[in-house]
Design a protein around this motif. Structure first.
Motif, short mmCIF file in Angstrom:
data_model
loop_
_atom_site.label_atom_id
_atom_site.label_comp_id
_atom_site.label_asym_id
_atom_site.label_seq_id
_atom_site.Cartn_x
_atom_site.Cartn_y
_atom_site.Cartn_z
N GLN A 1 -7.79 0.95 10.39
CA GLN A 1 -8.83 1.87 9.95
C GLN A 1 -8.46 3.32 10.26
O GLN A 1 -8.72 4.23 9.47
CB GLN A 1 -10.18 1.51 10.59
CG GLN A 1 -10.75 0.20 10.10
CD GLN A 1 -10.88 0.16 8.59
OE1 GLN A 1 -11.45 1.04 7.97
NE2 GLN A 1 -10.33 -0.88 7.98
N LYS B 1 -7.43 6.51 7.31
CA LYS B 1 -7.88 7.90 7.32
C LYS B 1 -6.68 8.85 7.43
O LYS B 1 -6.63 9.88 6.74
CB LYS B 1 -8.88 8.14 8.45
CG LYS B 1 -10.20 7.44 8.19
CD LYS B 1 -11.08 7.45 9.42
CE LYS B 1 -12.41 6.77 9.19
NZ LYS B 1 -12.40 5.52 8.50
N TYR C 1 -4.64 9.89 4.14
CA TYR C 1 -5.04 11.03 3.31
C TYR C 1 -4.33 12.30 3.75
O TYR C 1 -3.83 13.08 2.93
CB TYR C 1 -6.56 11.24 3.38
CG TYR C 1 -7.37 10.16 2.71
CD1 TYR C 1 -7.36 10.03 1.32
CD2 TYR C 1 -8.13 9.28 3.45
CE1 TYR C 1 -8.10 9.04 0.70
CE2 TYR C 1 -8.87 8.29 2.85
CZ TYR C 1 -8.85 8.17 1.47
OH TYR C 1 -9.60 7.18 0.86
#
Length: 158
Positions: free
Chosen positions: A50, A54, A57
């Protein structure tokens, strides 16, 4: 623009070091800090994934920016070997970033969606995961060389 380029590249390298040196050991070995039975290795992997989703990006954004910057830099008045080296390093970094995000991360996410059986003791998963770690290290080396190449060469005169 050059200062923004260097700042973003340095920030990306710093994030990558922090993920590998600080975040991963905390997530995968929580028993050292808060006792046994808190998280399984699989749960730690899901949390780390997780975080990487992120981070991806930022990785793609900075890598694309650096690649475009160095692509346009080919037209600048600058030493040819510096321009070619910077372009090659940003191309390598961007290509590895694309592989990391769209191949390795995607494979790991799909394996985790199946469950612990697809990740624990699975030779294919272990090989892909080890290769993703190698890709990350190679990418960080390329980014670091690129940073120092650009930081310690004379800016273009145009």
């Amino acid at each position: 623009m050059r200062k923004i380029y260097l700042f973003l590249l340095a920030a990306l390298i710093g994030i990558e070091i922090a993920l590998g040196a600080f975040v991963a050991p905390m997530l995968f070995f929580p028993q050292k800090f808060i006792g046994e039975g808190v998280l399984t290795h699989f749960q730690s992997g899901v949390l780390m994934t997780q975080i990487f989703l992120k981070y991806n990006y930022v990785l793609l954004g900075v890598s694309a920016f650096a690649f475009i910057f160095d692509l346009f830099g080919l037209k600048q008045k600058e030493c040819m070997h510096v321009k070619i080296s910077a372009f090659a390093l940003s191309f390598i970094s961007f290509t590895l970033a694309l592989a990391f995000v769209f191949y390795f991360t995607e494979f790991i996410v799909q394996a985790q969606a199946i469950g612990e059986v697809a990740t624990k003791g699975n030779a294919e998963f272990d090989a892909i995961h080890a290769t993703s770690e190698l890709v990350m290290k190679l990418m960080m080396i390329a980014q670091t060389i690129l940073f120092f190449l650009r930081a310690y060469t004379k800016p273009s005169e145009v």
